[in-house]
Design an enzyme around this catalytic site. Sequence first.
Site, PDB file in Angstrom:
ATOM      1  N   ASP A  13       0.846  -1.192   0.000  1.00 54.46           N
ATOM      2  CA  ASP A  13       0.000   0.000   0.000  1.00 54.46           C
ATOM      3  C   ASP A  13       0.882   1.244   0.000  1.00 54.46           C
ATOM      4  OD1 ASP A  13      -2.300  -1.461   0.044  1.00 54.46           O
ATOM      5  OD2 ASP A  13      -2.937  -0.854   2.052  1.00 54.46           O
ATOM      6  N   ASN A 183     -20.391  -4.058   0.390  1.00 55.92           N
ATOM      7  CA  ASN A 183     -20.868  -2.739   0.796  1.00 55.92           C
ATOM      8  C   ASN A 183     -22.065  -2.367  -0.060  1.00 55.92           C
ATOM      9  OD1 ASN A 183     -19.909  -1.679  -1.659  1.00 55.92           O
ATOM     10  ND2 ASN A 183     -18.008  -0.931  -0.749  1.00 55.92           N
ATOM     11  N   ASP A 253     -12.184  -4.507   5.752  1.00 62.71           N
ATOM     12  CA  ASP A 253     -11.415  -5.748   5.876  1.00 62.71           C
ATOM     13  C   ASP A 253     -11.322  -6.198   7.330  1.00 62.71           C
ATOM     14  OD1 ASP A 253     -10.956  -5.777   3.132  1.00 62.71           O
ATOM     15  OD2 ASP A 253      -9.110  -4.621   3.310  1.00 62.71           O
ATOM     16  N   ALA A 283     -10.732   0.118  13.665  1.00 63.06           N
ATOM     17  CA  ALA A 283      -9.696   0.319  12.649  1.00 63.06           C
ATOM     18  C   ALA A 283      -9.625   1.759  12.143  1.00 63.06           C
ATOM     19  CB  ALA A 283      -9.945  -0.626  11.480  1.00 63.06           C
TER      20      ALA A 283
END
Length: 308
Positions: A13, A183, A253, A283
Site C-alpha cells: 500500500d 458494501n 477488511d 480500525a
Amino acid sequence: MGRVIVVGSINQDITVTVDRFPQPGETLSGTSTTYRLGGKGANQAAAAAHGGATTLFVGRVGGDAAGITLREELHAHGVDVSALRTDEEVTTGIAFITVSAAGENTIILDAGANSRVTGEQAAAEVELAPDDVVVLQGEIPPAANEAVIAWAHAAGARIVLNLAPVYPISAETLAAADVLVVNESECGLILGTPAPQTAEEALTAAAALRERGTACVLVTLGADGAVRSSDEGAAHVPALELGRVVDTTGAGDATVGVLAAALAMGRGFPEAVDGGMRAGSTAVLAAGAASSYAGITPVAPRTPRDRS
C-alpha cells in the site's frame, strides 16, 4: 475451534494524504507518503489473527524487495505465512491510495502476483478441517475463488466471500458462499439495481441476495453501520462511535476478518457481525489498514455455557 484460512491478495500500500481529493486534471501536493502492508486478503488475515483466531494466509508475492517485506509484516501480525509463495517472474501487487483530511479514501490496484493465485495452490498447501472458515475476496482471479469454494465445501468448511471488487459471478458460485459480505455499492452491482441509500433499503437488498441462495448476508453502510440477514433474523447494526475517524482504509477488511474469526470460534452469525463491526469501528481510529488493527479486541471462543 476452527481456523481462518484466507486465500487472497497481498499488496504494497502506497498511501498519500491530501487535504482534499483532486478534481480531474488537477495536481495537488500531498502532506505525507507511507508504504505499508495491504491487500484485502492480507488485511483480513491480519484482522482475523488480531481477533484471536489461528490464521493462515494463502497467496503470492513477487520476487522483489516488497515481497520480502510484506511477508515479514504479515507474519508479525500473527499470521501463518507458510503458504505464501514467491513468484520470481512478476512484481508484488501494489495499491495506490489517497486519503483525504476527512478520512475518506480512493484506491487504484495493480494486481501483480495476486493474478497468479490458484485454487490448486490452496489445496496443495492446506489440509482443511470441517470447523475451518475460508475467506475469499474479488482481488484474485474468479477461477481461483470458484476452485477454492469447491475444495472448501468438499472438506465441510464454511466460506466467507467478500465480493470486492465485484466481478461477474455465476448464480451457483454466489449461492455456494455461506456468508456474503458487500458494501452498498457492491450490493447494487450484484443485484443490478441502484445501491441502497438507507438501512431499510439495504435490508430489502440483503433479503434479495439471500433469495439467490446465500445463507448469511452482511451489507456494510459506512458511517451508517450495516445490515445483516440470515435464518437468525435480519437487523440494522449501527456503527460504533469509538473516537475521531482518522482513516477508513481497511475498516471493511477488519470487519470481514474478525467476523470470520468469530465464526471459526463457534459464534453465531449475529454475534460474529457484532464483533466484526466493532473491529471495523476500531480500525478507523488509526492510519493505515493492517497497521490500524492493534486495538482490535479478540473474540472470546464459544464455551459450553454459551451453548446452554
